[in-house]
Scaffold this motif. Structure first.
Motif, PDB file in Angstrom:
ATOM      1  N   UNK A  64       0.901  -1.118  -0.001  1.00 20.85           N
ATOM      2  CA  UNK A  64      -0.117  -0.119   0.034  1.00 20.85           C
ATOM      3  C   UNK A  64       1.116   1.346   0.284  1.00 20.85           C
ATOM      4  N   UNK A 115       1.903   1.651  -3.100  1.00 25.47           N
ATOM      5  CA  UNK A 115       0.951   1.859  -3.853  1.00 25.47           C
ATOM      6  C   UNK A 115       0.742   3.419  -4.259  1.00 25.47           C
ATOM      7  N   UNK A 116      -0.241   3.714  -2.981  1.00 25.91           N
ATOM      8  CA  UNK A 116      -0.536   4.995  -2.592  1.00 25.91           C
ATOM      9  C   UNK A 116      -0.353   6.138  -1.715  1.00 25.91           C
ATOM     10  N   UNK A 161      -0.408   4.513   1.163  1.00 25.01           N
ATOM     11  CA  UNK A 161      -1.353   3.714   2.754  1.00 25.01           C
ATOM     12  C   UNK A 161      -1.101   4.568   3.470  1.00 25.01           C
ATOM     13  N   UNK A 162      -1.478   3.543   4.763  1.00 22.45           N
ATOM     14  CA  UNK A 162      -1.209   4.185   5.778  1.00 22.45           C
ATOM     15  C   UNK A 162      -0.879   5.443   5.581  1.00 22.45           C
ATOM     16  N   UNK A 216      -0.867   8.339   4.364  1.00 22.49           N
ATOM     17  CA  UNK A 216      -1.101   8.623   3.141  1.00 22.49           C
ATOM     18  C   UNK A 216      -1.326  10.501   3.678  1.00 22.49           C
ATOM     19  N   UNK A 217      -0.818  10.462   4.818  1.00 23.05           N
ATOM     20  CA  UNK A 217      -1.494  12.045   5.046  1.00 23.05           C
ATOM     21  C   UNK A 217       0.063  12.401   5.941  1.00 23.05           C
ATOM     22  N   UNK A 218       0.844  11.890   5.755  1.00 26.18           N
ATOM     23  CA  UNK A 218       2.526  11.857   6.335  1.00 26.18           C
ATOM     24  C   UNK A 218       2.884  13.897   5.550  1.00 26.18           C
ATOM     25  N   UNK A 219       4.078  13.993   6.503  1.00 27.48           N
ATOM     26  CA  UNK A 219       4.565  15.558   5.836  1.00 27.48           C
ATOM     27  C   UNK A 219       5.559  14.731   5.346  1.00 27.48           C
ATOM     28  N   UNK A 275       3.619  10.677  -1.952  1.00 27.12           N
ATOM     29  CA  UNK A 275       1.246   9.164  -2.074  1.00 27.12           C
ATOM     30  C   UNK A 275       2.048   9.192  -3.162  1.00 27.12           C
ATOM     31  N   UNK A 334      -1.823  -5.014  -4.566  1.00 29.30           N
ATOM     32  CA  UNK A 334      -2.017  -4.360  -2.722  1.00 29.30           C
ATOM     33  C   UNK A 334      -1.730  -5.793  -2.038  1.00 29.30           C
ATOM     34  N   UNK A 335      -2.047  -5.114  -1.094  1.00 33.92           N
ATOM     35  CA  UNK A 335      -1.716  -5.732   0.439  1.00 33.92           C
ATOM     36  C   UNK A 335      -0.965  -4.654   1.606  1.00 33.92           C
ATOM     37  N   UNK A 336      -1.172  -5.091   2.840  1.00 25.71           N
ATOM     38  CA  UNK A 336      -0.210  -4.235   4.039  1.00 25.71           C
ATOM     39  C   UNK A 336       0.255  -5.261   5.097  1.00 25.71           C
TER      40      UNK A 336
END
Lengths: 198, 235, 138
Positions: free
Chosen positions: A135, A138-139, A141-142, A144-147, A151, A164-166
């Motif tokens: 993940x 890919x995008x 992942x978890x 996604x909102x980090x500074x 992404x 996909x997968x984590x």
């Protein structure tokens, strides 16, 4: 029309027509079929040879792992003897990007690491493929909102297959590699030869 | 020794000894906060499994740490970091330890958190690199993440962030742009997606029900270039 | 004892409670939105509308019902934590061990309710309780 290619330095022009004999037999190839005449104008690779090259490209992928985080461990697990992806024809742990066909980005791509990942991709010779594994690549992942996280590695390099997968199971990488092999088989040969890379 | 499974009780003597010695050496009266944990009776009990915390005034920060390191034997530096406590400023915390010995007399490991507070508008603290050389990178990271200036640090350059990064990310008022830019899928009420339905009409009129907001996302008129929310926006 | 996996020719035997994908049992979903709210990755997208059903008996009032339009999970963002499954009060989400869904186009990783419903067929039975667990009752 029969075309035979001579060895360099032999008497007679290279690729001469009218059947000049040579000492060592060279591969004899037939004329290009009519439908592809205009594509073949740019290159001299004849059709059966291209078919050979595509076959080898699919079944002999050298895989280079850009292991950035936890997914790297799952990649290594899929390369080891239990879920061995070498039986698919892919050789793991290519000694560097310059000798690799496939780059597997496994793990979180941070903004600080991003130029290095891009540089590794640029060091790969053509034809090259990229698998995004997990993940984070890919995008985001978890994270996604980090500074500090990019992404998705597809912001840096063109990606061919997303797994996909984590983290994804090692068997999921086997499936991703099979998917890549199917994609290579289906890609346009004329496009490849014209130098169109994704 | 405690029976396995019970948390080790903080031996009050060694902590008192530390406080006395620090007072004797530096004249600083440190406040002790022991970690508490939920006891079997359900209440909070003192003497938890974590290290106790010594609270130190900011102007005596280096003096107390020097006393701990040189006079009391707390020579092992573990980490230094900060906590953004909003109105109360930044708490800078340092974890130090006195390694135990096996023999001839077995002494257990003793470790402490030493904490001080610096105000938000002027976050300056003296560097402890003169005492622990290993604190250099910790102070660099704390500086770039919180914006705290460590006076006397030999090289207070950013450590982990990329060069073009602006801002201090671990401050609580640092907005995560991705959370502000992406519409929260949970903001919709059940049934709201039908534009003409009763739920969406309620949303446009300003529903009595308070719209939920995800944590860490500022109101649109506070931060960011988006137009102010008019209710019933599409996710 | 370790065995060489025969995947991809033979499906691997996966342990109980393996986390592969999240399947949706649409019948149980009441569109309470709890999963979308609790998801830390903001990757569950739910759309719904309200319908009014006429009263079936004379004198009874009309019923309002929320109807699910869209339930999608973006598996490029999902971190497979399982919070959505744990928080669902109506047991509409389940773990499935399915793992073979790699794609060539990232947008295809956002799976809509039809695929999530199809994956219900791959959800295994819950594993038997371990007789050694709990208070001694098998």
């Amino acid at each position: 029309m029969d075309v035979t290619f001579g060895r360099p330095g032999m008497d007679g022009p290279k690729g001469s027509i009218a059947g000049t004999s040579v000492d060592l037999p060279m591969p004899t190839v037939g004329p290009p079929s009519d439908g592809h005449a205009q594509h073949h104008a740019a290159t001299a690779t004849p059709d059966p040879l291209r078919f050979d090259l595509d076959w080898d490209r699919r079944w002999s992928l050298w895989v280079f792992n850009v292991g950035l985080a936890c997914c790297a461990v799952e990649f290594v697990a899929s390369a080891m003897s239990r879920e061995d992806f070498e039986r698919l024809g892919a050789t793991p742990f290519a000694p560097g990007p310059r000798r690799a066909d496939v780059m597997v980005v496994s793990g979180t791509v941070t903004d600080k690491m991003a130029p290095a990942v891009r540089r590794l991709y640029e060091q790969m010779p053509d034809p090259r493929y990229v698998i995004s594994f997990g993940s984070c690549s890919n995008s985001g992942g978890p994270y996604w909102d980090s500074y500090s996280v990019t992404k998705g590695v597809d912001q840096l390099v063109p990606v061919d297959v997303y797994v996909p997968g984590c983290p994804p199971r090692p068997e999921a990488l086997l499936h991703g590699l099979v998917k890549l092999q199917q994609k290579i088989a289906a890609e346009s040969r004329a496009g490849r030869d014209r130098g169109e890379t994704p | 020794m405690n029976a396995p499974g019970t948390p080790p009780a903080v031996d009050p003597d060694w902590l008192d000894h530390v406080v006395r010695e620090v007072r004797a050496t530096t004249g600083v009266e440190v406040c002790v906060e022991e970690e508490s944990f939920s006891g079997p009776g359900g209440g909070l009990e003192r003497g938890g499994v974590g290290p106790p915390t010594l609270d130190v005034p900011a102007d005596r920060w280096v003096d107390v740490i020097a006393a701990l390191a040189h006079d009391l034997g707390y020579r092992y530096f573990d980490w230094l970091s900060a906590v953004d406590e909003l109105d109360q400023g930044f708490a800078v915390v340092c974890h130090v330890a006195k390694l135990g010995t096996e023999s001839p007399e077995a002494q257990p490991l003793r470790h402490l958190l030493v904490r001080t507070r610096v105000p938000r508008e002027a976050p300056v603290l003296r560097s402890v690199t003169g005492i622990y050389a290993g604190a250099a990178w910790h102070e660099r990271e704390t500086h770039e993440m919180f914006g705290i200036d460590f006076a006397g640090h030999p090289n207070l350059a950013p450590l982990l962030l990329p060069e073009e990064f602006e801002g201090h990310p671990l401050r609580k008022d640092f907005v995560l742009a991705a959370r502000a830019a992406k519409p929260w899928p949970g903001a919709k009420e059940p049934g709201e997606s039908d534009e003409s339905g009763p739920a969406a009409r309620r949303g446009r009129r300003g529903s009595r029900r308070r719209r939920l907001a995800p944590p860490g996302v500022p109101a649109p008129d506070e931060w960011g270039p988006r137009p102010p929310d008019r209710g019933g926006d599409d996710g | 004892m370790a065995e060489v996996s025969r995947d991809p020719d033979v499906k691997p035997e996966l342990p109980a409670r393996s986390r592969g994908v999240i399947a949706l049992f649409e019948e149980n979903c009441t569109v309470c939105m709890l999963c979308a709210r609790e998801c830390p990755c903001w990757c569950i997208y739910i759309d719904s509308h309200q319908e009014t059903r006429q009263a079936e008996e004379p004198g009874a009032r009309e019923r309002r019902q929320v109807v699910l339009d869209r339930f999608a999970i973006d598996y490029s963002l999902c971190m497979y934590c399982g919070i959505c499954i744990e928080v669902c009060p109506f047991d509409a989400l389940f773990w499935s061990p399915e793992f073979e869904y790699a794609v060539t186009d990232l947008t295809e990783l956002t799976q809509e309710r039809q695929t999530l419903g199809e994956w219900m067929a791959t959800v295994p039975e819950p594993p038997r309780l371990d007789p050694a667990a709990g208070d001694g009752h098998a």
